[in-house]
Structures are given as structure tokens and as C-alpha cells.
Design an enzyme around this catalytic site. Structure first.
Site, mmCIF file in Angstrom:
data_model
loop_
_atom_site.group_PDB
_atom_site.id
_atom_site.type_symbol
_atom_site.label_atom_id
_atom_site.label_comp_id
_atom_site.label_asym_id
_atom_site.label_seq_id
_atom_site.Cartn_x
_atom_site.Cartn_y
_atom_site.Cartn_z
ATOM 1 N N GLN A 557 0.019 2.166 -0.008
ATOM 2 C CA GLN A 557 -0.272 3.456 -0.611
ATOM 3 C C GLN A 557 0.951 4.055 -1.311
ATOM 4 O O GLN A 557 0.819 4.898 -2.182
ATOM 5 C CB GLN A 557 -0.768 4.436 0.464
ATOM 6 C CG GLN A 557 -2.124 4.068 1.052
ATOM 7 C CD GLN A 557 -2.549 5.034 2.132
ATOM 8 O OE1 GLN A 557 -2.058 6.151 2.197
ATOM 9 N NE2 GLN A 557 -3.470 4.608 2.983
ATOM 10 N N CYS A 558 2.134 3.626 -0.927
ATOM 11 C CA CYS A 558 3.353 4.155 -1.544
ATOM 12 C C CYS A 558 3.506 3.612 -2.961
ATOM 13 O O CYS A 558 3.280 2.417 -3.212
ATOM 14 C CB CYS A 558 4.581 3.758 -0.713
ATOM 15 S SG CYS A 558 4.600 4.498 0.933
#
Length: 697
Positions: A557-558
């Protein structure tokens, strides 16, 4: 015959330039150290103080305007022990030093309650004491003492003040018998001699700043100028005509200036003269001007009641035409307010761009535009800083995230302190930092999440989500340009829809690991046909925006990008907005690209080509411009979607949020994908050569 009453501002013109002095007080570093203890802001005018200062005067030098008494940084004593004489340079013909005093109050109420008449009389007493002691003969400038009372509000940089030039009021008053131009009083030979004597007096550094003197004209028409202390010797020579000369600041052709009043008081007290001839010395272009100068005769009645202990009454506060004391007010915010000075300095680069390189640059449109930044992360920080460089002052952040400890290194508006204790909301911290960088900016922050398609909500959440939709719609309506800078694809759908509906400028920036895409959305479907409109972020997609985060691990998700990608994309996004704002067609401007044969519509934009899309790769250090038209099947900006949104409103938004395939069904993408899936390609292999491939359709 005219009585010399000494009404300052009527018969005697008084001019006072306070602006220069006030600015010098605040800017003078020596004075700031002395009175402010280096606390970061000059607080001189927050103090109750009585300060000895020096004014600078000179004779009138223009027939249309009287000379000013001026105050500057040199008017201030260098330290507590220095005197006016020691701290002021002498020998400047245009700066004859005159002693004065400044009384400042720290409240407007204190200013109003000052006993102005007592302050005036106190200064008049000093003049009288100097006359009686003989100091006025040694230093005649003391006859021109002045007084300033002031109140300064540094919060608004507004200054109020009154000025007085104490004048001793003779009782009975002197009478002005006659007055004429000096050129009419003197013969041509006398005039030539007087002019030469005055010129020598003014050219000598020993006498040029001595404002009171004697003009002695002998019987052979040879004039000389002497100091006041030589008056008795001159009076003993009966073959001489004696005139009491002074530098007259007034320009009026029939009136002497106010210094004559105290001069007559000195003459009556020291020499008991009943008839006084005086010379109002004036200049033109630095040379004696006997046409402008005046010679007059005054009758002074001697008083048996007068003694050294009896101080004459005084007048001297500036009066207006109605006889009221003049309260002066100056607004120095534009020249002294640090915030306004910073704004002027920041705008200098834009002005230089216009003056030197782009004469057609419209600076005004830049300062008035309102920008909405959706996302206050790495891209949001870069864009905000660059918008300020373009002179844009009104910036609004929308973000629901908090500053993490990894953010300050990558996101230029945050510090480590912002990340402590769970972190401050980015939208709040960004506003605070922008104000610290440039106080004249007008930022605001909104902490909210953007509703996204493919992220279903419960019935209990509907009201909250719809309120966010309404809030986002209102924000877009109230701004001129919107930057889409969020982390996910689906978070850009609702802003794209709302920008197309409101026909707002939308600038999109998206990052890959070593690649970036920056584009401007076209106008809404109601303004142009799809063939004429530029596409939006979703126009080339055949899949509706869906949840891209749920199935990803935390590390997935980063956002992972090379450090240089975000600054490049942010800069291009802001430059793209600058091009749109400067283009005569604005949001309707056509897209230029590198393959255009003639460089597109470059001639229409003062900043050069205005592309639709810019895509770059750091792995190849390459960049290209692309052009894409609007799609009638777009899930965000097509006429079908916009019409449905306008007709159904909240129910449309809820269906798009809760049902991932709804937008595809609405726009025909579902049918398009079915048709694509049913399209079969049969391959026939040729035994003789693998390179011969036939495609059957």
C-alpha cells in the site's frame, strides 16, 4: 500694517515630513538594539518615551512649494550619552540641524490625554532660556526648536502624530509694515553684492548650516554676512544698513516663514530694537534667488513689563484652515509591514519575468486564483510550494492522513515535531507551515476522506459519506483550479466527476517507481463535443475505478518512487496550470504535443506550448507529451455520467460507491468488454517459415 500673530499654518507655512523619520526609526539597527533588546521586532513605539531628536531644514528652494523639516535615521542619538551636536554631522547645506523632542505614548488614550499646551510651553521656555543665556547667539538653530507627539500602532502600522513649532508670542505683537521682493528692495549693485555674500556663506562648510545671520550692506554697496554675536559691532557702524537674515522655509510671495517670530523675540530681548529690517533668504536650484527672497520691516513695541523671568506665551501647533489643530495620520503598512514587504519581494521575480522576458504575462490572474489540493502528501507539498512561487496566495488542502515519522524527509512542509504523538493532521500541519514560509499566503486545511467507488459503505455510513460528497462539491465550486494528488486511482474519480460537472480546471499528477504522468483535464461535456474536448484521467480506461487497497499488504500500500520523481511531477503540474491560466482559451485550450508539425498553438500562449499529457521516465531520463481526446464511455467525465449525476444526485453516488460494475454498465464498458472477449483470433502455422503469420478476421 499686519499684526504678526504667529498662527502657524496660516500666515506661516509649516511643512513636516514624518514618513521618512518613522521608517528610519523602525529600520535603524542602532536604535533597534538600544530600545528593543533585540527581541525580533522593533517596539520603539510601544514605549512611553521622551527622546531628543534632530530635524534638518533649509531655505525654500522652489517658488511652488515650501521646504520641509525632515527627520531621518541621523535624527536619532547614537547612544544615551551622545548629544545632538556630537551625533549629527554638520556642514551640509541642505541639512541644517534643528533640535527637537519626541514624546511617544503606547496607547491612543494616553496620546489624547497629553497636555499639549503644557508641552508646547515647555519647549517655548527652552527657547526663551536660550535667548536670555546667550546660547541663541552662539547656536541660532535653537530658535527653531520643534516638538512631536505620537502614537504608533505597530499591529496595523498606522501612525498618528501632531507637530508643533513653538513660537514666542510677543505682547504687544510685532507689526509687519512692509514686505517686498529682495530684488525690488536692493539696487542692482547691492543685489549683486548681497547675492555674492549669501553664496559665500552657503558654500562655506563653517556657515552653510547656520540659519540665522546678519546682512551688512555698506555705503559703497558692498555686502557682507556676519554671525549674530557680531550684532553690536555692526550697530556701531552707522554707515551700514543692517538686515537680520534667516533661512526662510516658506515660499509665499507676501508672507515670511514662522522662524521670524522667535527671531523678533531675540532681537527685542537682546538689542531693544523697535524697527527691524529682515531678509527672508530663499534659493533656486541651490543659488540665492532675490526674486523669491523677501525683505520686510517689522515694528517691535518694547515692553517695560518684560523681564528674563517673564516667559512670553507661545503658539505653534499646526492648524488647519478652520483654526483646528491638525492630527496627522500615516498608514505605512505597504512600506513597513514585514508581511507586505515580503509579498512585494516574493512578487518581484514574477514582475521581472514580465518586464524582461514575457511582457504579456498576466500577473493579476495569478494572485487571484484559488487552488484546491486534494492530497497533502509528497506531491501536495511540492505543488503548494511551487504555487507560491507563481504568486498564488489562496491554497486549500484536503487530506485525512496524519504526519508519519517517515514523511518529513520526503514531504517538504512537515518537520519531525509534526510526527510526534501520533502525528498532526497533514491538512492542518501544511497550513501552519505555509504561513511560516510566507505569512501573506492564505491557506486553509480540510480534514476529510474522499468517497471512492468500489469501497462499499453500510447504511449507517451513508449520511456521513454523502456529507463528504457535498463538502467536496462545495470546495470544488469555490475554487478555480483543482489538483488531483491522492495516492489511489479510485480517490480521483469523484473529484474528476465534480470538476467536469462544474467545468473547473483539473490538473492530475500520478507517480510510478521511476515514471510519472501529469495531465490537465478537458472542459466539461456540456461546453464542447467529445471530439473537441481533451480527455480526463479515466478516458482511456476500460475498467471502472475499484478498490485497489483491500487485497494489498501494508508494504504494497505504500507509495514507492524514486526521490526525484515527485518534485519533477509537482513542478510540471504547476507549470501546466500556469500555462492554462495564461492561455486566452483557458480550460478550452487545445493540447500541444511534440509530434505537432508546427508546435501546436504555441503562438497563443505566452509561456510556450501547452500539452495535454506529459509522461516521463527517470530510468531513461526521457519525457514525452501526448494528446488524448475525451471518451464518450468515460466513467468520470462523459455526458452520460454527468447527466446521470445531475438527475439522480446522491442515489447515483451511492450506487457508484457500492456497486463496482455500475459505472461500467452505465457507460457501455460492460458491452465493450463483452464484444472484445468474443473477438477471436485464429493463428495458422506455416510449416515452412515461422515468420509468415496470417491473421484471420
Amino acid at each position: 500694517m499686519k499684526k504678526i500673530t504667529g498662527r502657524v499654518g496660516s500666515v506661516f507655512n509649516v511643512y513636516f515630513d514624518f514618513l521618512c523619520f518613522v521608517r528610519s526609526l523602525v529600520e535603524n539597527s542602532d536604535f533597534r538594539v538600544r530600545y528593543c533588546n533585540v527581541i525580533g521586532i522593533n517596539v520603539l513605539f510601544c514605549l512611553e518615551l521622551e527622546l531628543i531628536i534632530t530635524g534638518f531644514c533649509g531655505p525654500c528652494s522652489h517658488p511652488q512649494g515650501s521646504n520641509h523639516l525632515r527627520l531621518s535615521s541621523e535624527s536619532l542619538p547614537l547612544d544615551e550619552q551622545s548629544s545632538i551636536a556630537s551625533s549629527t554631522s554638520h556642514g551640509n547645506r541642505n541639512k541644517c540641524p534643528v533640535p527637537g523632542i519626541l514624546y511617544n505614548t503606547n496607547t491612543l488614550e494616553s496620546f489624547d490625554k497629553l497636555d499639549k499646551q503644557s508641552l508646547l510651553q515647555a519647549e517655548a521656555n527652552k527657547i526663551w532660556e536660550d535667548i536670555q543665556s546667550g546660547k541663541a547667539l552662539e547656536d541660532p538653530a535653537v530658535l527653531s526648536r520643534f516638538l512631536v507627539i505620537s502614537f504608533a500602532d505597530l499591529k496595523t502600522w498606522s501612525f498618528q502624530y501632531r507637530v508643533a513649532f513653538p513660537a514666542l508670542f510677543l505682547d504687544p505683537p510685532a507689526s509687519l509694515v512692509e514686505i517686498k521682493a529682495a530684488s525690488e528692495y536692493f539696487s542692482s549693485q547691492e543685489a549683486e553684492s548681497v547675492s555674492a555674500a549669501c553664496k559665500d556663506w552657503r558654500n562655506s562648510h563653517l556657515t552653510t548650516d547656520v540659519p540665522f545671520f546678519l546682512v551688512s550692506d555698506s555705503s559703497d554697496s558692498k555686502a557682507s554676512i556676519r554671525h549674530l554675536k557680531d550684532c553690536e559691532a555692526c550697530q556701531g557702524d552707522h554707515h551700514q544698513k543692517l538686515l537680520f537674515g534667516f533661512y526662510d522655509p516658506c515660499h509665499r510671495p507676501k508672507n515670511p516663514g514662522w522662524p521670524l517670530l522667535n527671531y523678533l523675540a531675540l532681537i527685542r530681548s537682546r538689542w531693544n530694537l523697535e524697527t527691524v529690517r529682515f531678509l527672508c533668504y530663499r534659493e533656486s536650484r541651490g543659488f540665492p534667488d532675490l526674486n523669491l527672497s523677501l525683505v520686510g520691516q517689522a515694528l517691535v513695541t518694547l515692553s517695560s513689563r518684560e523681564s528674563a523671568e517673564t516667559v512670553p506665551n507661545s503658539v505653534g501647533w499646526e492648524l488647519n484652515k478652520k483654526g483646528k489643530r491638525v492630527l496627522q495620520s500615516i498608514d505605512l503598512a505597504d512600506s513597513m509591514d514585514p508581511i507586505k514587504l515580503a509579498a512585494s519581494a516574493v512578487d518581484l521575480n514574477l514582475k521581472l519575468m514580465k518586464w524582461r522576458a514575457v511582457p504579456s504575462l498576466n500577473i493579476d490572474v495569478l494572485s487571484s486564483v484559488k487552488c484546491l489540493l486534494l492530497g497533502a502528501g509528497t506531491l501536495g507539498c511540492e505543488v503548494a510550494r511551487l504555487l507560491m512561487r507563481w504568486g498564488i496566495r489562496k491554497i486549500t488542502f484536503v487530506d485525512y492522513g496524519k504526519v508519519a515519522m517517515s514523511n518529513p524527509v520526503r514531504q517538504s512542509l512537515y518537520t519531525f515535531e509534526d510526527s510526534i504523538g501520533g502525528g498532526e493532521f497533514k491538512a492542518v500541519a501544511a497550513v501552519k507551515r505555509l504561513k511560516q514560509v510566507f505569512p501573506a499566503v492564505e491557506p486553509s486545511g480540510v480534514v476529510m476522506a474522499i468517497p471512492m467507488p468500489g469501497h462499499p459503505i453500510s447504511s449507517q455510513e451513508e449520511d456521513s459519506v454523502l456529507a463528504d460528497c457535498k463538502r467536496l462539491s462545495d470546495l470544488i465550486e469555490s475554487h478555480d483550479a483543482v489538483f488531483l494528488l491522492t495516492d489511489t486511482r479510485e480517490s480521483r474519480w469523484l473529484p474528476s466527476l465534480l470538476c467536469a460537472n462544474a467545468n473547473k480546471i483539473a490538473i492530475n499528477a500520478a507517480l510510478g517507481f521511476d515514471s510519472f504522468m501529469v495531465m490537465r483535464h478537458g472542459a466539461g461535456p456540456t461546453s464542447l463535443s467529445d471530439e473537441q474536448r481533451l480527455g480526463c484521467y479515466f478516458c482511456n480506461d476500460v475498467v471502472a475505478p475499484q478498490d485497489s487497497m483491500t487485497d494489498r499488504t501494508l508494504d504494497q500500500q505504500c507509495t514507492v518512487t524514486r526521490p526525484g520523481v515527485a518534485p519533477i511531477a509537482g513542478a510540471l503540474a504547476v507549470e501546466l496550470l500556469g500555462g492554462v491560466l495564461q492561455h486566452p482559451l483557458g480550460i478550452n485550450a487545445k493540447g500541444d504535443n511534440s509530434s505537432s508539425s508546427n508546435g501546436g498553438n504555441n503562438d497563443d500562449s505566452p509561456l510556450g506550448v501547452l500539452p495535454h499529457q506529459i509522461r516521463g521516465s527517470l530510468s531513461q531520463f526521457s519525457q514525452i507529451t501526448l494528446l488524448g481526446q475525451a471518451s464518450d464511455s468515460c466513467t468520470a467525465c462523459s455526458e452520460t455520467v454527468i447527466s446521470e449525476y445531475r438527475e439522480r444526485g446522491n442515489s447515483f453516488l451511492l450506487e457508484a460507491i457500492n456497486h463496482p460494475t455500475y459505472l461500467e454498465d452505465l457507460t457501455g464498458l460492460t458491452e465493450l468488454k463483452k464484444a472484445a472477449n468474443s473477438f477471436n483470433l485464429d493463428w495458422e502455422d506455416d510449416d515452412t517459415d515461422d515468420e509468415d503469420v496470417a491473421v484471420h478476421m
